[in-house]
Design a protein around this motif. Structure first.
Motif, PDB file in Angstrom:
ATOM      1  N   UNK A  52      -8.644   5.312   3.122  1.00 57.42           N
ATOM      2  CA  UNK A  52      -9.466   5.807   4.050  1.00 57.42           C
ATOM      3  C   UNK A  52      -9.588   6.870   4.670  1.00 57.42           C
ATOM      4  N   UNK A  53      -8.710   7.883   3.991  1.00 53.19           N
ATOM      5  CA  UNK A  53      -8.454   9.175   4.680  1.00 53.19           C
ATOM      6  C   UNK A  53      -9.540  10.232   3.926  1.00 53.19           C
ATOM      7  N   UNK A  54      -9.519  11.277   4.336  1.00 56.74           N
ATOM      8  CA  UNK A  54     -10.716  12.469   3.836  1.00 56.74           C
ATOM      9  C   UNK A  54     -10.004  13.081   2.645  1.00 56.74           C
ATOM     10  N   UNK A 220      -1.438  23.375   4.455  1.00 54.43           N
ATOM     11  CA  UNK A 220      -2.578  22.333   4.757  1.00 54.43           C
ATOM     12  C   UNK A 220      -3.614  22.722   5.528  1.00 54.43           C
ATOM     13  N   UNK A 221      -4.837  22.302   5.474  1.00 51.08           N
ATOM     14  CA  UNK A 221      -6.098  22.504   6.176  1.00 51.08           C
ATOM     15  C   UNK A 221      -6.577  21.365   6.988  1.00 51.08           C
ATOM     16  N   UNK A 222      -7.534  21.645   7.666  1.00 47.66           N
ATOM     17  CA  UNK A 222      -8.231  20.542   8.456  1.00 47.66           C
ATOM     18  C   UNK A 222      -8.415  19.322   7.548  1.00 47.66           C
ATOM     19  N   UNK A 223      -8.992  19.429   6.516  1.00 50.07           N
ATOM     20  CA  UNK A 223      -9.282  18.143   5.691  1.00 50.07           C
ATOM     21  C   UNK A 223      -8.341  17.258   5.639  1.00 50.07           C
ATOM     22  N   UNK A 224      -7.092  17.748   5.703  1.00 50.27           N
ATOM     23  CA  UNK A 224      -5.895  17.112   5.279  1.00 50.27           C
ATOM     24  C   UNK A 224      -5.335  16.120   6.436  1.00 50.27           C
ATOM     25  N   UNK A 225      -6.005  16.344   7.621  1.00 47.38           N
ATOM     26  CA  UNK A 225      -5.667  15.526   8.796  1.00 47.38           C
ATOM     27  C   UNK A 225      -6.092  14.180   8.471  1.00 47.38           C
ATOM     28  N   UNK A 226      -5.483  13.087   9.336  1.00 47.98           N
ATOM     29  CA  UNK A 226      -5.936  11.661   9.330  1.00 47.98           C
ATOM     30  C   UNK A 226      -5.701  11.011  10.392  1.00 47.98           C
ATOM     31  N   UNK A 227      -6.590  10.068  10.751  1.00 48.28           N
ATOM     32  CA  UNK A 227      -6.433   9.301  11.990  1.00 48.28           C
ATOM     33  C   UNK A 227      -6.277   7.743  11.670  1.00 48.28           C
ATOM     34  N   UNK A 228      -5.612   6.990  12.214  1.00 45.69           N
ATOM     35  CA  UNK A 228      -5.076   5.709  12.035  1.00 45.69           C
ATOM     36  C   UNK A 228      -6.404   4.658  12.056  1.00 45.69           C
ATOM     37  N   UNK A 229      -6.614   3.885  11.268  1.00 48.09           N
ATOM     38  CA  UNK A 229      -5.493   3.395  10.139  1.00 48.09           C
ATOM     39  C   UNK A 229      -6.373   4.292   8.956  1.00 48.09           C
ATOM     40  N   UNK A 230      -5.318   4.168   7.889  1.00 49.06           N
ATOM     41  CA  UNK A 230      -5.422   5.065   6.730  1.00 49.06           C
ATOM     42  C   UNK A 230      -5.496   4.202   5.453  1.00 49.06           C
ATOM     43  N   UNK A 231      -5.400   2.830   5.474  1.00 52.39           N
ATOM     44  CA  UNK A 231      -5.192   1.969   4.363  1.00 52.39           C
ATOM     45  C   UNK A 231      -5.998   0.658   4.718  1.00 52.39           C
ATOM     46  N   UNK A 232      -7.198   0.176   3.974  1.00 52.08           N
ATOM     47  CA  UNK A 232      -7.538  -1.198   3.986  1.00 52.08           C
ATOM     48  C   UNK A 232      -7.243  -2.078   2.791  1.00 52.08           C
ATOM     49  N   UNK A 233      -6.737  -3.133   3.315  1.00 54.88           N
ATOM     50  CA  UNK A 233      -6.344  -4.142   2.194  1.00 54.88           C
ATOM     51  C   UNK A 233      -6.931  -5.278   2.233  1.00 54.88           C
ATOM     52  N   UNK A 234      -7.200  -5.868   1.102  1.00 58.13           N
ATOM     53  CA  UNK A 234      -7.646  -7.421   1.054  1.00 58.13           C
ATOM     54  C   UNK A 234      -6.859  -8.287   0.255  1.00 58.13           C
ATOM     55  N   UNK A 235      -6.307  -9.231   0.335  1.00 60.97           N
ATOM     56  CA  UNK A 235      -5.702 -10.185  -0.132  1.00 60.97           C
ATOM     57  C   UNK A 235      -6.377 -11.642  -0.443  1.00 60.97           C
ATOM     58  N   UNK A 236      -6.532 -11.934  -1.752  1.00 65.13           N
ATOM     59  CA  UNK A 236      -6.932 -13.095  -2.088  1.00 65.13           C
ATOM     60  C   UNK A 236      -6.137 -13.761  -3.113  1.00 65.13           C
ATOM     61  N   UNK A 237      -6.061 -15.312  -2.769  1.00 55.47           N
ATOM     62  CA  UNK A 237      -5.519 -16.110  -3.642  1.00 55.47           C
ATOM     63  C   UNK A 237      -6.461 -16.560  -4.552  1.00 55.47           C
ATOM     64  N   UNK A 238      -6.464 -16.172  -6.018  1.00 56.56           N
ATOM     65  CA  UNK A 238      -7.346 -16.664  -6.972  1.00 56.56           C
ATOM     66  C   UNK A 238      -7.062 -17.781  -7.727  1.00 56.56           C
ATOM     67  N   UNK A 239      -5.717 -17.998  -7.878  1.00 53.92           N
ATOM     68  CA  UNK A 239      -5.300 -19.364  -8.715  1.00 53.92           C
ATOM     69  C   UNK A 239      -4.310 -19.761  -8.100  1.00 53.92           C
TER      70      UNK A 239
END
Length: 239
Positions: A52-54, A220-239
């Motif tokens: 999710x970061x820039x 580093x420059x302004x593009x390397x900044x980040x706000x939370x959250x930084x990661x999206x996760x989807x967990x699926x049980x497929x079988x």
């Protein structure tokens, strides 16, 4: 004749008795039951991660199954060496080797900003307790993110769960942002260093300062900044 008959009868009886015993022994052998252990029941999970970061590429992730009471890190406590190596240099080998891990899989490569990757983990139902995931924000000194012991026990087929996660600071390396101290493309510098020169406990990452916001030695420059959250996760049980 009577004497002969009388003499032979005990011999015949002995032979019959021996035959009966042998037959009985044979029956005992045939009655032995060998129990076949039940076949392992396997469960498969797909986990999709999105950066999710820039401008913070994420190191190849590790996705692992483990005991339900295991934690990869605890905020406010000292990071293990396995977490230090991952948070400073993206190296997940020590995490995979932890005794609590029952199985693991690694991502194919860097996950660039805005990009996603899907990993598949197949595990024995007996080991389907919790899963964790970890990855480094490589344009930092020791920022990382991931799943810290998510319970998958009893998760039904086709069930799915989506979450977002914040960035942590391993507290093992000062956030100098200085040239030669970060392994990402913004610097191409050092990864893991065994020396610890920061607070030495895991905490929420304060974010990147950059050269444009008062940290003169930062590469580093302004593009390397980040706000939370930084990661999206989807967990699926497929079988």
């Amino acid at each position: 004749m009577k004497l002969t008959d009388f003499t032979l009868k005990p011999s015949l009886l002995a032979m019959l008795a021996a035959t009966t015993l042998l037959t009985a022994c044979g029956d005992d052998d045939n009655d032995t039951v060998v129990e076949t252990p039940p076949a392992a029941v396997m469960q498969t999970f797909t986990v999709t991660v999105t950066n999710l970061t820039a401008n913070q590429p994420m190191s190849p992730v590790i996705l692992a199954a483990h005991a339900s009471d295991a934690m990869l890190w605890n905020a406010g406590e000292m990071a293990s060496e396995a977490i230090e190596k991952m948070a400073e240099g993206g190296d997940t080998a020590d995490i995979a080797a932890l005794a609590v891990m029952t199985s693991s899989v690694n991502g194919a490569g860097l996950i660039m900003p805005g990009m996603s990757e899907t990993l598949t983990l197949t595990i024995d139902e007996a080991d389907a307790a919790s899963i964790s995931l970890a990855t480094m924000l490589v344009n930092t000194n020791d920022a990382f993110t991931g799943i810290n012991s998510y319970n998958i026990a009893g998760m039904q087929v086709d069930a799915s769960s989506s979450m977002k996660f914040m960035a942590y600071d391993a507290g093992t390396e000062a956030n100098s942002e200085a040239k030669g101290t970060m392994p990402g493309p913004a610097d191409g510098g050092e990864g893991f260093n065994a020396a610890r020169d920061d607070v030495d406990f895991v905490h929420i990452h304060p974010g990147v300062i950059s050269m444009y916001d008062g940290l003169a030695d930062s590469v580093l420059d302004a593009s390397h900044r980040f706000d939370n959250p930084v990661l999206a996760v989807t967990i699926t049980r497929t079988e």
